[in-house]
Design an enzyme around this catalytic site. Structure first.
Site, PDB file in Angstrom:
ATOM      1  N   ALA A 131       0.875  -1.169   0.000  1.00  0.00           N
ATOM      2  CA  ALA A 131       0.000   0.000   0.000  1.00  0.00           C
ATOM      3  C   ALA A 131       0.914   1.220   0.000  1.00  0.00           C
ATOM      4  O   ALA A 131       1.046   1.927   0.991  1.00  0.00           O
ATOM      5  CB  ALA A 131      -0.923   0.004   1.212  1.00  0.00           C
ATOM      6  N   CYS A 151      -5.959   1.267  -8.800  1.00  0.00           N
ATOM      7  CA  CYS A 151      -5.124   1.172  -7.611  1.00  0.00           C
ATOM      8  C   CYS A 151      -6.000   1.006  -6.379  1.00  0.00           C
ATOM      9  O   CYS A 151      -6.827   1.863  -6.073  1.00  0.00           O
ATOM     10  CB  CYS A 151      -4.242   2.396  -7.437  1.00  0.00           C
TER      11      CYS A 151
END
Ligand SMILES: Cc1cc2nc3c(=O)[nH]c(=O)nc-3n(C[C@H](O)[C@H](O)[C@H](O)COP(=O)(O)OP(=O)(O)OC[C@H]3O[C@@H](n4cnc5c(N)ncnc54)[C@H](O)[C@@H]3O)c2cc1C
Ligand SMILES: Cc1cc2nc3c(=O)[nH]c(=O)nc-3n(C[C@H](O)[C@H](O)[C@H](O)COP(=O)(O)O)c2cc1C
Ligand code: FES
Lengths: 309, 254
Positions: free
Chosen positions: A70, A129
């Site tokens: 992340a 994303c």
């Protein structure tokens, strides 16, 4: 001589191997290990209209045969990219594909327009994303949103547009068709699968963002299936990725229907792996007596290698 | 910097869960104090490299020494390596301590726990360093360090030296220095930064974070900085590439 070059939306790549966005920076670091000219293309880390800070740490953790990340698309923004990274990449005889990210349609378009007169071969639009709250995945999971952002980008883009799809959807074919209807020149998939890991010693999430994107060999079978489905649902070329760590893996994607492949997480295990994969594909073709890599594209759903099985 | 197959020259256990591994590598002479290696697992299900600092290097022998704690599956696998075995490594990585700049100054090397090993090679590159080392209870590397350098010790259980942490030892023993080089847990680095600030001493800290590429490409391993970083122009700098050693004033240790 075996022909290894492939054509994506009118752009010819010397071989079907490129790097997966976000795992290769703008190539500077890996350029110290091998000659980037050996790659079909370099796909850059996502670039936004302004610098993005990204997420707090820890940003990554290892999982069985894979990893969660992340990063949150930390990047210096398009101005620095154009001034510093692009001239670096231009020194190499490889195609340059710029991955574009944004929080809103306007932000994507700002980058696309800024790149219009730059020496960039293609644009890859990251609408998938999982690690940014707005933008990214929000655009990538709804077919209507995919179609409209594709249209908006296509209206401004001077280079061929690759739409990068998210695997975090029920039916990848719908997403693929939506991008095609919007005018996409090519598709790339898969981005990471949303995952989570708990660090039981600390009793909390292993990465600060709580969820992260799963990548690496762990996702490969899912990716191969999705590339097969997407490539058979549309006419535009598909770039396949997800857990490719060897030439054999890459060949699976080509045979499933990908015109080219991207290598991501495997770069972290071996900085030279992408070149080894390009070489390995050529050796495989030689061993099989196949003169052109394009002959194996989609052969799995088309009667096997020699079209006879 | 390259990825290569290193040959194990020796490995021994130097404390309950601490191993000392000597590897034959092609780049021993390039290693600067405070740099680290990416060490790869032979198990394909563990993809990411383990960053381990160089504890010592012998350019003539072409060897480097790693001292590491068995912390999980990867390091447990490395602990089984014996002479004759091979292991994939990538290095040397990172910037290292500014030993050239401070060679002739009085450098205080502050190590906490498994942060001590990288300071050993660093010390060998300085003229007259002084050590302050903190252990929980069991010590390691101590004969080598205290046999060569002025050494101040703290143990949490008070079994040796000052009872408490390494800062307690620095205060108790009134160690005077021009500059601090430190490696250890974040709370220790934070306390040292404060101490250095109060006493107007420059302080360099070696930082840790989870890593994936180890070479600056993935932006997985960042540290918060007080000013915009040179790479991304935000306030997140890459520990693997721009560090692991930073001027304490430049990083946010909170
Ligand atoms: C620059 C740097 C230098 C280091 N030098 C040393 C050293 O000299 N001696 C030593 O004992 N340890 C050192 N460490 C810590 C060492 O990297 C971890 O203990 C090791 O990675 C644990 O791996 P594992 O597979 O045993 O643990 P696991 O918990 O099974 O590892 C799982 C994953 O998390 C990562 N990870 C776990 N702990 C850490 C950590 N503390 N820092 C970074 N990544 C971690 C691993 O690399 C792996 O990817 C250093 C870390 C950094 C960043
Ligand atoms: C650390 C990391 C950063 C990534 N950053 C981006 C990014 O900026 N933009 C993007 O479109 N995809 C990004 N991805 C996704 C990859 O490009 C790729 O789609 C995915 O990881 C699957 O391929 P792999 O298994 O070969 O890594 C990132 C992946 C990783 C592991
Ligand atoms: S580990 Fe990839 S940038 Fe540091």
């Amino acid at each position: 001589m075996i022909r290894t070059s492939v054509n994506i939306a009118g752009v010819s790549l010397k071989n079907p191997v490129m790097t997966a966005s976000g795992t290769f920076g703008s190539g500077m670091e890996y350029g110290e290990f091998f000659d980037l000219s050996k790659l079909g293309a370099v796909v850059t880390k996502g670039v936004a209209s302004v610098p993005w800070e990204g997420n707090p740490t820890p940003r990554i953790c290892e999982t069985p045969s894979g990893m969660l990340n992340a990063i949150g698309l930390q990047n210096p923004g398009i101005d620095v990219f154009v001034k510093r990274d692009l001239p670096f990449l231009q020194k190499y005889d490889t195609r340059i594909i710029v991955n574009v990210c944004g929080h809103s349609v306007e932000e994507y378009l700002a980058v696309v327009e800024r790149l219009s007169d730059c020496a960039v071969d293609m644009l890859e639009i990251n609408i998938s994303c999982p690690n940014v709250k707005e933008g990214g995945i929000a655009f990538g999971t709804d077919p209507k949103a995919i179609e409209s952002i594709t249209k908006a980008v296509k209206a401004k883009a001077k280079q061929p547009v690759i739409m990068k799809l998210s695997p975090n959807v029920t039916d990848i074919r719908e997403a693929a068709r939506a991008a095609e209807s919007g005018g996409a020149d090519a598709l790339s998939l898969i981005n990471t699968l949303t995952g989570m890991k708990i660090d039981i010693e600390r009793g909390t999430f292993a990465i600060a963002n709580r969820t992260g994107g799963l990548s690496g060999p762990a996702i490969r079978p899912v990716a191969v299936r999705m590339v097969y489905e997407a490539s058979h649902a549309v006419k535009i070329p598909v770039i396949g990725m997800g857990g490719i760590a060897s030439a054999e893996d890459a060949i699976e994607f080509l045979m499933a229907g990908a015109r080219a492949v991207s290598v991501g997480t495997a770069n972290f295990h071996d900085p030279c792996i992408s070149v080894k994969i390009a070489d390995g594909i050529e050796k495989f073709l030689e061993r099989k007596g196949i003169g052109d890599v394009n002959e194996i594209v989609g052969c799995a759903g088309n009667g096997g290698i020699y079209g006879t099985v | 910097m390259k990825k290569e197959t290193a040959h194990v020259a020796a490995q021994e256990r130097i404390a309950a869960d601490i191993m000392s591994l000597v590897l034959r590598v092609s780049f021993a002479e390039e290693v600067r104090p405070g740099q680290f290696l990416s060490v790869y697992s032979a198990d394909g299900s563990r993809l990411l490299p383990r960053p381990i600092s160089v504890c010592d290097a012998d350019p003539e022998e072409g060897t480097i020494r790693l001292v590491y704690r068995i912390a999980g599956k990867g390091t447990a696998e490395f602990a089984k390596l014996t002479p004759g075995c091979v292991v994939e490594v990538l290095g040397p990585l990172g910037n290292g301590f500014p030993v050239e700049e401070f060679k002739d100054k009085r450098v205080l090397l502050v190590g906490g726990g498994i942060g001590i090993p990288p300071l050993y090679y660093t010390a060998k590159s300085l003229r007259d360093p002084v050590f302050a080392v903190g252990y929980r209870s069991e010590t390691y590397l101590l004969p080598e360090i205290s046999g060569r350098f002025e050494t101040h010790i703290a143990t949490e259980d008070g079994s040796l030296g000052t009872k408490g942490n390494v800062l307690d030892a620095i205060r108790e023993d009134r160690i005077v220095c021009d500059v601090i080089f430190a490696c250890g847990p974040k709370p220790m680095l934070r306390a040292l930064k404060e101490y250095a600030g109060e006493n107007n001493i420059r302080c360099f800290v070696s930082m840790e974070e989870r890593m994936a590429c180890g070479i600056g490409a993935c932006l997985g391993c960042v540290a918060r900085t007080t000013k915009p970083d040179a790479h991304s122009h935000v306030k997140n700098t890459r520990i693997c590439k721009d560090g692991p050693v930073f001027d304490a004033e430049e990083v946010d240790l909170t």
